[in-house]
Design a protein around this motif. Structure first.
Motif, short mmCIF file in Angstrom:
data_model
loop_
_atom_site.label_atom_id
_atom_site.label_comp_id
_atom_site.label_asym_id
_atom_site.label_seq_id
_atom_site.Cartn_x
_atom_site.Cartn_y
_atom_site.Cartn_z
N GLY A 12 -7.84 21.32 -25.50
CA GLY A 12 -7.77 21.06 -26.31
C GLY A 12 -8.56 20.78 -27.45
N ASP A 13 -8.56 20.55 -28.74
CA ASP A 13 -9.16 19.89 -29.69
C ASP A 13 -8.59 18.81 -30.03
N HIS A 24 -1.76 13.36 -31.18
CA HIS A 24 -0.62 13.12 -30.65
C HIS A 24 0.65 12.61 -31.27
N SER A 38 -1.67 11.71 -25.38
CA SER A 38 -1.04 13.56 -25.44
C SER A 38 -1.82 13.37 -23.73
N LEU A 50 -3.78 15.66 -23.12
CA LEU A 50 -5.46 16.13 -23.72
C LEU A 50 -5.56 14.52 -23.56
#
Length: 84
Positions: free
Chosen positions: A18-19, A25, A57, A59
């Protein structure tokens, strides 16, 4: 998070990509519904925010549970903007 749990449960190893600089989210789960789910499953509301489907999220959860910085990797290149 909830849609990832079945895959995480069956996996031997997991890679989450992810970034954090991209769109955050967003959940449509109402706060009242989340509170009901916590109560139904005997999860105290004072538990760490990592279990909040509404606010985190997969992530976010992964980043919060890293044991060391060695478990985190960064790309050597990215294409977010035009080269100078």
């Amino acid at each position: 998070i909830s849609s990832c749990l079945p895959a995480l449960y069956r996996a031997k190893r997991v890679l989450i990509v992810g970034d954090t600089k991209q769109l955050k989210h967003y959940s449509f789960l109402a706060r009242s519904k989340q509170t009901q789910l916590l109560a139904k499953n005997n999860v105290p509301e004072s538990s760490p925010g990592a279990i909040s489907y509404r606010d985190n999220s997969i992530l976010d959860l992964a980043l919060k549970t890293l044991a060391s910085a060695q478990e985190l990797a960064f790309l050597d290149e990215h294409f977010r903007s035009k080269p100078e």
